[in-house]
Design a protein around this motif. Structure first.
Motif, short mmCIF file in Angstrom:
data_model
loop_
_atom_site.label_atom_id
_atom_site.label_comp_id
_atom_site.label_asym_id
_atom_site.label_seq_id
_atom_site.Cartn_x
_atom_site.Cartn_y
_atom_site.Cartn_z
N TYR A 48 -5.46 13.42 4.82
CA TYR A 48 -4.04 13.36 5.15
C TYR A 48 -3.39 12.28 4.29
N GLU A 49 -2.48 12.71 3.43
CA GLU A 49 -1.90 11.80 2.41
C GLU A 49 -0.38 11.78 2.56
N ARG A 50 0.18 10.58 2.50
CA ARG A 50 1.63 10.46 2.71
C ARG A 50 2.44 10.93 1.50
N ASP A 125 -7.11 6.44 -16.69
CA ASP A 125 -5.80 6.33 -16.06
C ASP A 125 -5.92 6.74 -14.59
N ARG A 126 -5.19 6.04 -13.75
CA ARG A 126 -5.28 6.35 -12.31
C ARG A 126 -4.91 7.79 -12.00
N GLY A 127 -3.87 8.28 -12.70
CA GLY A 127 -3.44 9.66 -12.45
C GLY A 127 -4.52 10.65 -12.84
N GLY A 318 -12.47 1.16 1.27
CA GLY A 318 -11.53 0.80 0.21
C GLY A 318 -10.64 -0.36 0.61
N ASP A 319 -9.43 -0.35 0.07
CA ASP A 319 -8.52 -1.47 0.32
C ASP A 319 -8.20 -1.63 1.81
N ALA A 320 -8.25 -0.57 2.57
CA ALA A 320 -8.01 -0.69 4.01
C ALA A 320 -9.04 -1.62 4.64
C1 LIG Z 1 -1.45 -4.90 -9.42
C2 LIG Z 1 -2.79 -4.32 -9.13
C3 LIG Z 1 -3.68 -4.08 -10.18
C4 LIG Z 1 -4.95 -3.58 -9.91
N1 LIG Z 1 -5.82 -3.40 -10.93
C5 LIG Z 1 -7.08 -2.98 -10.66
C6 LIG Z 1 -8.04 -2.81 -11.69
O1 LIG Z 1 -7.75 -3.05 -12.86
N2 LIG Z 1 -9.28 -2.38 -11.36
C7 LIG Z 1 -9.63 -2.10 -10.05
O2 LIG Z 1 -10.77 -1.73 -9.77
N3 LIG Z 1 -8.74 -2.23 -9.06
C8 LIG Z 1 -7.49 -2.66 -9.34
N4 LIG Z 1 -6.60 -2.80 -8.32
C9 LIG Z 1 -7.03 -2.45 -6.97
C10 LIG Z 1 -7.09 -0.95 -6.79
O3 LIG Z 1 -5.83 -0.38 -7.08
C11 LIG Z 1 -7.49 -0.64 -5.36
O4 LIG Z 1 -8.60 -1.41 -4.98
C12 LIG Z 1 -7.83 0.84 -5.19
O5 LIG Z 1 -6.73 1.65 -5.54
C13 LIG Z 1 -8.24 1.07 -3.74
O6 LIG Z 1 -8.40 2.45 -3.52
P1 LIG Z 1 -8.17 3.03 -2.07
O7 LIG Z 1 -8.41 4.50 -2.20
O8 LIG Z 1 -8.92 2.26 -1.07
O9 LIG Z 1 -6.63 2.74 -1.72
P2 LIG Z 1 -5.30 3.15 -2.46
O10 LIG Z 1 -5.51 3.37 -3.91
O11 LIG Z 1 -4.29 2.14 -2.05
O12 LIG Z 1 -4.93 4.55 -1.83
C14 LIG Z 1 -4.47 4.65 -0.51
C15 LIG Z 1 -3.82 6.02 -0.33
O13 LIG Z 1 -3.43 6.12 1.03
C16 LIG Z 1 -2.10 6.62 1.10
N5 LIG Z 1 -1.53 6.09 2.34
C17 LIG Z 1 -1.18 4.81 2.61
N6 LIG Z 1 -0.72 4.69 3.86
C18 LIG Z 1 -0.79 5.93 4.41
C19 LIG Z 1 -0.47 6.44 5.70
N7 LIG Z 1 0.02 5.65 6.67
N8 LIG Z 1 -0.67 7.76 5.92
C20 LIG Z 1 -1.18 8.58 4.93
N9 LIG Z 1 -1.49 8.14 3.70
C21 LIG Z 1 -1.31 6.82 3.44
C22 LIG Z 1 -1.43 6.10 -0.17
O14 LIG Z 1 -0.32 6.89 -0.53
C23 LIG Z 1 -2.58 6.19 -1.18
O15 LIG Z 1 -2.62 7.47 -1.80
C24 LIG Z 1 -5.32 -3.28 -8.58
C25 LIG Z 1 -4.42 -3.48 -7.53
C26 LIG Z 1 -3.17 -4.00 -7.81
C27 LIG Z 1 -2.21 -4.25 -6.68
#
Ligand SMILES: Cc1cc2nc3c(=O)[nH]c(=O)nc-3n(C[C@H](O)[C@H](O)[C@H](O)COP(=O)(O)OP(=O)(O)OC[C@H]3O[C@@H](n4cnc5c(N)ncnc54)[C@H](O)[C@@H]3O)c2cc1C
Length: 403
Positions: A48-50, A125-127, A318-320
């Protein structure tokens, strides 16, 4: 991390959740990697993605993937060929410049490592990474435009409530919803703290034309400009674009108290002149040419000693689970390593119940991410210190080992 119990997990499955609906909230790199691994193991998964759809813009710098984490997860998901098609071969070209925009370090003449070489950290690239992960899923797996608002326990699982959309039930929920997770509070009161560093992010399309000098120096890689406690980081993105960050120490509330509008070019140029005093005007071109508004990124970090009791039908990744500063390039790698370990915990047959599987996964995940969070904090201090230019140059020249 030591290979431990999660390395090379079996694919002969004794699954813990064979007929249950797994909801992954958040379709970032962590959530989508987990969805791939669970789906390949035969579990019923929804993400589920926002974001409104898959075409929503994915911001941010390229990501370098590490052998034991990001690449290991892609390999397990069978996605290395797709990765090799889309990675950015020149992205490890690294240049350090001083505020005068003079090059003080470049690895352009060095023989840089490639696939199969120790220490190779290919960037993407992230995309492009998101597309690889999305394309490998069954088409209906990701449910777009689902912004989770809250959850309530229901039966053995959870009822998920979204903004302006119908609620859904899931037996098992994974919070992969990033640094401002809505799910994290259901597991712990522990909150990330502000690291003392704020970044502001911008993007320049057609960068060869708009910032010709910096683009020539960049050569498809990254430039780090270090000054007195402040810096500018920039990197190649897809389709001729360049992403950049102004990165500096600031109060936690700087974004709201500075009075600076990140949508006002004149204000930004005035701010640059006062905050980056003495920096060559060539850096200013970034603000003259960027798309607006810039994106504020106050940098947060989890308390390294965080812990919480495991639950049988809910976990984080992840970041959560462990947002950390980006200065060790570990965030996405930790998120993808989480996916690898969590999928292993749920499908390997090592654990007899979801509760023990989750407890084992979370213990490993917290310990591994705490180590990387501390490293990221230390790197952030070095990169924003008064001696950053010398320290980082010596590091990249290999004359100083940074622990
Ligand atoms: C400025 C910056 C630079 C960075 N550079 C690097 C780097 O060079 N190398 C590296 O390893 N990491 C880097 N990071 C960290 C990296 O971006 C994150 O650690 C990584 O993206 C975490 O992945 P994730 O899937 O846990 O979370 P995210 O990538 O944050 O993805 C979370 C997803 O959840 C969705 N979402 C959020 N809230 C909700 C909700 N309530 N309901 C439904 N969907 C929701 C969002 O839209 C998103 O798609 C950087 C971070 C920042 C801020």
């Amino acid at each position: 991390m030591a290979p431990g119990r999660f390395a090379g997990y079996k694919t002969t499955l004794i699954m813990l959740l064979p007929t249950q609906q797994v909801a992954i909230v958040g379709g970032g790199p962590g959530g989508l990697t987990l969805a791939n691994l669970l789906q390949q193991a035969g579990l019923m998964v929804r993400v589920y993605e926002r974001d409104i759809d898959r075409n929503a813009r994915v911001q941010g710098s390229p990501l370098d993937l590490h052998e034991e984490s990001g690449l290991a997860a892609l390999r397990k998901a069978g996605l290395m060929d797709a990765f090799k098609t889309h990675f950015m071969p020149d992205a490890d070209h690294t240049v350090i410049m001083n505020p005068d925009a003079e090059v003080v370090f470049s690895n352009s003449e060095d023989k840089r490592p490639g696939f199969g070489d120790a220490g190779f950290r290919p960037e993407i690239d992230r995309g492009a990474l998101r597309n690889i992960l999305l394309d490998a899923l069954h088409p209906e797996t990701v449910v777009w435009n689902r912004h989770l608002r809250s959850m309530t326990p229901q039966g053995a699982g959870w009822q998920l409530q979204f903004e302006e959309q119908d609620a859904v039930y899931a037996d098992f929920v994974v919070g992969a919803d990033g640094a401002r997770s809505k799910i994290r509070p259901y597991l712990t009161d522990s909150q990330a703290f502000y690291s003392g560093i704020t970044m502001i992010e911008g993007l320049i399309e057609d960068a060869a034309e708009k910032i010709p000098f910096l683009y020539t120096v960049l050569r498809g890689g990254k430039i780090m400009g270090f000054g007195d406690g402040i810096n500018i980081l920039m990197g190649q993105k897809e389709a001729g674009a360049v992403g950049f960050y102004f990165s500096f120490k600031a109060d936690k509330q700087w974004v709201s108290t500075s009075g600076l509008s990140l949508n006002n070019r004149n204000q930004l140029l005035q701010w640059f002149k006062s905050r980056y005093t003495g920096w060559n005007p060539v850096w200013q071109e970034l603000l003259e040419q960027t798309a607006l508004p810039l994106i504020p990124r106050p940098i947060y970090c989890i308390p390294p000693d965080q812990t919480w009791p495991a639950q049988a039908n809910l976990t984080l990744m992840g970041d959560a689970a462990h947002v950390m500063p980006p200065f060790a390039g570990e965030g996405v790698n930790m998120a993808m390593r989480d996916a690898l370990e969590l999928a292993a915990a749920l499908t390997s047959g090592t654990d007899s119940s979801p509760a023990t599987a989750i407890a084992a996964y979370e213990t490993s995940m917290r310990s591994r991410s705490a180590e990387k969070a501390l490293e990221s904090l230390q790197n952030g201090e070095r990169m924003h210190s008064e001696t950053a230019l010398d320290t980082m140059t010596a590091f990249f020249k290999g004359t100083v080992a940074i622990q």
